[in-house]
Design a protein around this motif. Structure first.
Motif, PDB file in Angstrom:
ATOM      1  N   MET A  43       0.312  81.292  21.426  1.00 26.66           N
ATOM      2  CA  MET A  43       0.677  80.314  20.408  1.00 26.66           C
ATOM      3  C   MET A  43      -0.359  79.195  20.391  1.00 26.66           C
ATOM      4  N   ASN A  44      -0.874  78.924  19.265  1.00 24.02           N
ATOM      5  CA  ASN A  44      -1.859  77.870  19.074  1.00 24.02           C
ATOM      6  C   ASN A  44      -1.130  76.532  18.933  1.00 24.02           C
ATOM      7  N   LEU A  45      -1.615  75.512  19.620  1.00 25.64           N
ATOM      8  CA  LEU A  45      -0.978  74.192  19.559  1.00 25.64           C
ATOM      9  C   LEU A  45      -1.079  73.563  18.174  1.00 25.64           C
ATOM     10  N   ALA A  46      -2.045  73.967  17.390  1.00 25.83           N
ATOM     11  CA  ALA A  46      -2.233  73.391  16.058  1.00 25.83           C
ATOM     12  C   ALA A  46      -1.385  74.081  14.999  1.00 25.83           C
ATOM     13  N   ASP A  47      -0.681  75.156  15.352  1.00 22.43           N
ATOM     14  CA  ASP A  47       0.089  75.918  14.361  1.00 22.43           C
ATOM     15  C   ASP A  47       1.128  75.077  13.633  1.00 22.43           C
ATOM     16  N   LYS A  48       1.857  74.231  14.364  1.00 28.29           N
ATOM     17  CA  LYS A  48       2.898  73.412  13.733  1.00 28.29           C
ATOM     18  C   LYS A  48       2.282  72.447  12.713  1.00 28.29           C
ATOM     19  N   GLY A  49       1.185  71.806  13.082  1.00 30.77           N
ATOM     20  CA  GLY A  49       0.501  70.914  12.160  1.00 30.77           C
ATOM     21  C   GLY A  49      -0.075  71.653  10.970  1.00 30.77           C
ATOM     22  N   GLN A  50      -0.617  72.841  11.199  1.00 33.90           N
ATOM     23  CA  GLN A  50      -1.163  73.643  10.106  1.00 33.90           C
ATOM     24  C   GLN A  50      -0.068  74.038   9.126  1.00 33.90           C
ATOM     25  N   GLN A  51       1.082  74.460   9.648  1.00 32.30           N
ATOM     26  CA  GLN A  51       2.189  74.855   8.786  1.00 32.30           C
ATOM     27  C   GLN A  51       2.714  73.667   7.975  1.00 32.30           C
ATOM     28  N   LEU A  52       2.823  72.513   8.616  1.00 35.16           N
ATOM     29  CA  LEU A  52       3.273  71.312   7.918  1.00 35.16           C
ATOM     30  C   LEU A  52       2.273  70.909   6.827  1.00 35.16           C
ATOM     31  N   ALA A  53       0.980  70.995   7.136  1.00 34.25           N
ATOM     32  CA  ALA A  53      -0.057  70.670   6.155  1.00 34.25           C
ATOM     33  C   ALA A  53      -0.006  71.640   4.974  1.00 34.25           C
ATOM     34  N   LYS A  54       0.194  72.919   5.241  1.00 31.40           N
ATOM     35  CA  LYS A  54       0.287  73.909   4.156  1.00 31.40           C
ATOM     36  C   LYS A  54       1.471  73.616   3.248  1.00 31.40           C
ATOM     37  N   LYS A  55       2.606  73.282   3.840  1.00 33.04           N
ATOM     38  CA  LYS A  55       3.791  72.960   3.032  1.00 33.04           C
ATOM     39  C   LYS A  55       3.565  71.702   2.208  1.00 33.04           C
ATOM     40  N   GLY A  56       2.870  70.722   2.782  1.00 35.46           N
ATOM     41  CA  GLY A  56       2.549  69.511   2.033  1.00 35.46           C
ATOM     42  C   GLY A  56       1.625  69.789   0.863  1.00 35.46           C
ATOM     43  N   ILE A  57       0.644  70.646   1.073  1.00 30.98           N
ATOM     44  CA  ILE A  57      -0.290  71.003   0.003  1.00 30.98           C
ATOM     45  C   ILE A  57       0.432  71.776  -1.096  1.00 30.98           C
ATOM     46  N   ILE A  58       1.342  72.647  -0.712  1.00 29.12           N
ATOM     47  CA  ILE A  58       2.141  73.376  -1.708  1.00 29.12           C
ATOM     48  C   ILE A  58       2.982  72.397  -2.522  1.00 29.12           C
ATOM     49  N   ALA A  59       3.574  71.406  -1.865  1.00 30.51           N
ATOM     50  CA  ALA A  59       4.360  70.389  -2.577  1.00 30.51           C
ATOM     51  C   ALA A  59       3.489  69.608  -3.554  1.00 30.51           C
ATOM     52  N   GLN A  60       2.278  69.254  -3.137  1.00 30.18           N
ATOM     53  CA  GLN A  60       1.345  68.555  -4.032  1.00 30.18           C
ATOM     54  C   GLN A  60       1.022  69.414  -5.245  1.00 30.18           C
ATOM     55  N   PHE A  61       0.762  70.677  -4.986  1.00 31.39           N
ATOM     56  CA  PHE A  61       0.379  71.593  -6.058  1.00 31.39           C
ATOM     57  C   PHE A  61       1.518  71.761  -7.059  1.00 31.39           C
ATOM     58  N   ILE A  62       2.731  71.967  -6.575  1.00 28.42           N
ATOM     59  CA  ILE A  62       3.877  72.139  -7.466  1.00 28.42           C
ATOM     60  C   ILE A  62       4.144  70.870  -8.263  1.00 28.42           C
ATOM     61  N   THR A  63       4.115  69.727  -7.590  1.00 26.53           N
ATOM     62  CA  THR A  63       4.325  68.449  -8.283  1.00 26.53           C
ATOM     63  C   THR A  63       3.263  68.235  -9.355  1.00 26.53           C
ATOM     64  N   MET A 112       5.905  65.108   3.427  1.00 24.30           N
ATOM     65  CA  MET A 112       5.779  64.988   4.882  1.00 24.30           C
ATOM     66  C   MET A 112       7.026  64.343   5.484  1.00 24.30           C
ATOM     67  N   VAL A 113       7.567  63.323   4.851  1.00 28.17           N
ATOM     68  CA  VAL A 113       8.785  62.672   5.347  1.00 28.17           C
ATOM     69  C   VAL A 113       9.945  63.661   5.300  1.00 28.17           C
ATOM     70  N   TRP A 114      10.091  64.358   4.183  1.00 25.19           N
ATOM     71  CA  TRP A 114      11.185  65.291   4.016  1.00 25.19           C
ATOM     72  C   TRP A 114      11.069  66.467   4.992  1.00 25.19           C
ATOM     73  N   LEU A 115       9.886  67.010   5.133  1.00 28.16           N
ATOM     74  CA  LEU A 115       9.686  68.150   6.025  1.00 28.16           C
ATOM     75  C   LEU A 115       9.825  67.769   7.494  1.00 28.16           C
ATOM     76  N   SER A 116       9.412  66.554   7.856  1.00 24.31           N
ATOM     77  CA  SER A 116       9.542  66.139   9.252  1.00 24.31           C
ATOM     78  C   SER A 116      11.011  65.879   9.618  1.00 24.31           C
ATOM     79  N   ARG A 117      11.807  65.436   8.677  1.00 20.95           N
ATOM     80  CA  ARG A 117      13.246  65.248   8.927  1.00 20.95           C
ATOM     81  C   ARG A 117      13.962  66.589   8.985  1.00 20.95           C
ATOM     82  N   LYS A 118      13.465  67.529   8.208  1.00 18.47           N
ATOM     83  CA  LYS A 118      14.085  68.846   8.128  1.00 18.47           C
ATOM     84  C   LYS A 118      13.883  69.641   9.416  1.00 18.47           C
ATOM     85  N   SER A 119      12.729  69.471  10.057  1.00 21.14           N
ATOM     86  CA  SER A 119      12.442  70.273  11.254  1.00 21.14           C
ATOM     87  C   SER A 119      12.914  69.638  12.531  1.00 21.14           C
TER      88      SER A 119
END
Length: 125
Positions: free
Chosen positions: A1-21, A118-125
């Motif tokens: 398990m890569n230590l950066a995986d959680k940050g990478q996944q959160l960043a990807k979800k944030g970018i998807i949210a930006q794109f959809i918005t 980021m606020v919403w996803l960090s509260r969710k996890s």
């Protein structure tokens, strides 16, 4: 398990949210005032592309043994993000002759959507 995986996944979800918005904003602007659609697309891209590059650059490394590389990647990512953002704004206003308000408005909406995601996803996890 890569230590950066959680940050990478959160960043990807944030970018998807930006794109959809941004897509929703583009459709709304296209329906309300089609003349500003290109400006809104440019404003959205001006935030999304540099920020995506920054997220990729920042989360390449993780771990206590790589703390110097992590800090260096973060600093380099910020510098590259600033340069890319400046280049996109320069192109928007010099080459495309776009209206400033729609460009900056779309930029701010994309930025705020990332913050809220980021606020919403960090509260969710």
């Amino acid at each position: 398990m890569n230590l950066a995986d959680k940050g990478q996944q959160l960043a990807k979800k944030g970018i998807i949210a930006q794109f959809i918005t941004s897509l929703v904003l583009i459709v709304i602007v296209f329906c309300v005032n089609p003349d500003h659609t290109v400006a809104v697309v440019i404003g959205s891209i001006t935030f999304i592309i540099p920020h995506s590059f920054f997220a990729y650059w920042t989360f390449r490394y993780a771990g206590a043994t790589k703390s110097r590389i992590v800090a260096q990647s973060f600093n380099q990512g910020l510098k590259i993000k600033l340069v890319l953002t400046t280049v996109f704004f320069a192109i928007a206003f010099s080459q495309l002759n776009t209206a400033p308000f729609p460009v900056f408005g779309a930029y701010v909406v994309a930025m705020l959507s990332q913050w809220f995601a980021m606020v919403w996803l960090s509260r969710k996890s």
